[in-house]
Design a protein around this motif. Sequence first.
Motif, PDB file in Angstrom:
ATOM      1  N   ALA A   1      24.229 -43.986 -42.658  1.00  0.00           N
ATOM      2  CA  ALA A   1      23.433 -43.005 -41.742  1.00  0.00           C
ATOM      3  C   ALA A   1      22.292 -42.397 -42.663  1.00  0.00           C
ATOM      4  O   ALA A   1      22.377 -40.969 -42.370  1.00  0.00           O
ATOM      5  CB  ALA A   1      24.626 -42.026 -41.371  1.00  0.00           C
TER       6      ALA A   1
ATOM      7  N   LEU B   1      20.112 -40.084 -40.784  1.00  0.00           N
ATOM      8  CA  LEU B   1      20.620 -38.940 -39.986  1.00  0.00           C
ATOM      9  C   LEU B   1      21.114 -37.930 -41.128  1.00  0.00           C
ATOM     10  O   LEU B   1      20.792 -38.075 -42.157  1.00  0.00           O
ATOM     11  CB  LEU B   1      21.935 -39.286 -39.386  1.00  0.00           C
ATOM     12  CG  LEU B   1      22.020 -40.486 -38.630  1.00  0.00           C
ATOM     13  CD1 LEU B   1      23.326 -40.621 -37.983  1.00  0.00           C
ATOM     14  CD2 LEU B   1      21.204 -40.193 -37.208  1.00  0.00           C
TER      15      LEU B   1
ATOM     16  N   THR C   1      25.322 -34.284 -39.191  1.00  0.00           N
ATOM     17  CA  THR C   1      25.343 -35.440 -38.254  1.00  0.00           C
ATOM     18  C   THR C   1      26.195 -36.377 -38.621  1.00  0.00           C
ATOM     19  O   THR C   1      26.882 -37.279 -37.868  1.00  0.00           O
ATOM     20  CB  THR C   1      24.034 -35.752 -37.592  1.00  0.00           C
ATOM     21  OG1 THR C   1      23.369 -34.519 -37.026  1.00  0.00           O
ATOM     22  CG2 THR C   1      23.964 -36.772 -36.277  1.00  0.00           C
ATOM     23  N   ALA C   2      25.874 -36.993 -39.766  1.00  0.00           N
ATOM     24  CA  ALA C   2      26.779 -38.280 -40.298  1.00  0.00           C
ATOM     25  C   ALA C   2      28.227 -38.118 -40.401  1.00  0.00           C
ATOM     26  O   ALA C   2      28.865 -38.925 -39.913  1.00  0.00           O
ATOM     27  CB  ALA C   2      25.796 -38.627 -41.820  1.00  0.00           C
TER      28      ALA C   2
ATOM     29  N   TYR D   1      29.410 -38.133 -36.780  1.00  0.00           N
ATOM     30  CA  TYR D   1      29.610 -39.508 -36.226  1.00  0.00           C
ATOM     31  C   TYR D   1      30.736 -40.332 -36.889  1.00  0.00           C
ATOM     32  O   TYR D   1      31.337 -41.213 -36.233  1.00  0.00           O
ATOM     33  CB  TYR D   1      28.214 -40.232 -36.574  1.00  0.00           C
ATOM     34  CG  TYR D   1      27.099 -39.852 -35.726  1.00  0.00           C
ATOM     35  CD1 TYR D   1      27.007 -39.084 -34.685  1.00  0.00           C
ATOM     36  CD2 TYR D   1      25.765 -40.879 -35.478  1.00  0.00           C
ATOM     37  CE1 TYR D   1      26.268 -38.586 -33.732  1.00  0.00           C
ATOM     38  CE2 TYR D   1      24.938 -40.445 -34.698  1.00  0.00           C
ATOM     39  CZ  TYR D   1      25.180 -39.354 -33.788  1.00  0.00           C
ATOM     40  OH  TYR D   1      23.998 -39.102 -32.947  1.00  0.00           O
TER      41      TYR D   1
END
Length: 445
Positions: A37, A40, A44-45, A48
Amino acid sequence: MEKRAVKAWIMYDWANSAYATTVLAAVLPVFYASVAAATLDADTAASYLAYTHSIGMLCVALLTPLLGTLSDLSGRKGDFLRVFALIGIMATLGFSIVGEGDWLLASVLLIISTIGFAGGNTFYDAMLPDLVPIERREMISSKGYAYGYIGGGLLLALNLLMIQQPSWFGLDSTLAGTRLAFVSVAIWWLLFSIPIFRFAPRRPAARDLPQSWGGYARVGARRLRQTFKQMLRFPQLIRMLVAFWFFNDGINTIILMATIYGTSIGIGTTDLMLALLITQFVGFPCTLLLGAWAQRWGAKPILLVSLSVYICIVILGYFMTEALHFYILAGLVGVVQGVSQSTARSLFSNLMPSGRTGEYFGFVNITGKFSSIFGPFVFGLVGQLTGSSRWGILSLIFFFVAGIAFLLTVKVQQGITDAQLADQEDQKQWGRHALKVGSDINVSG
């Protein structure tokens, strides 16, 4: 008791704990954030990854009734364990080819490996009654848990060297060491699973087996409904179950998200790995020590204390700013992680009729998988909405406070009495059934 098969059963915990420590807790979260990721932002990582864990656990929860039915009816637990273990092993091996920005591939592999790992454990747990007489199950189960701590910790230490000192292994970078760590987990898992693959016990299959997967699913759903109706007779057990749904979700979320949370607030990879090693090697003696205290003073008081420590861990985690803080928190997790799980299992066993523990523990495992969806989801959602994973970790207080609140309502002695009365009723019914069968035989004779 077949000693060779029992040793093989214990060794499987040594084998697959490498996945739990290196992949779930240590290497994958950092690899996911920094490589898969990389395109990102950090928060956000983290969100997710949390969502991916929720999806994986949802898949396991949906499959568990079917897997449990297969386990009970087929008598071929070893064959199914082999299939799911190989699914997990191959998915783990797949992490070694994930490139920069391949967060979707990494998420798919994590879901598949979760299914393989947790699905295999369904059959692994179900083997214990087939292998060990009831008076020795607690001891053998504890040995498996202890071997898992040591096996997982040893490979994690080796993987840490691969990542931090890649030149020692003829590698040119930390990333190469990380990829080799994934390969080593797959090999370790496969190698030490060979004994259980060879010596897993077999039982005669039940008569009138369903002829389709849909048939197994219907049988599993019917058994689940029947078990729930029976459990309503035991209000203390129901209260314990609700408490477990909450605090177990909080504990699992900390295990799954601690490393990527540390990454998101700037803790270095070396420090994260060392902290996880601390958790492993502190956990082994503390679980034994606090387990002895629980035997002396009662499981419920020790469980309440351990959950209160988790609340402190979450609060301190919110304010954490440097590696030393992470080390301290890792040590605290090691102190309470094992004992919180073992005392919960002990409480459950005390509140269940002794003749139905397999059936009821199956229900606990199924519903526990469903409840494990929400902690990572809440962590991810709160972190994404607030733009900070610190608020995500702080949100886990809710799960521990709710768990403690429900646990306080559990009247352990009353629950033990209810379970003993149910056992007596079952014995009377069995006695009447035996007399009727004997009478029928005499009449026919």
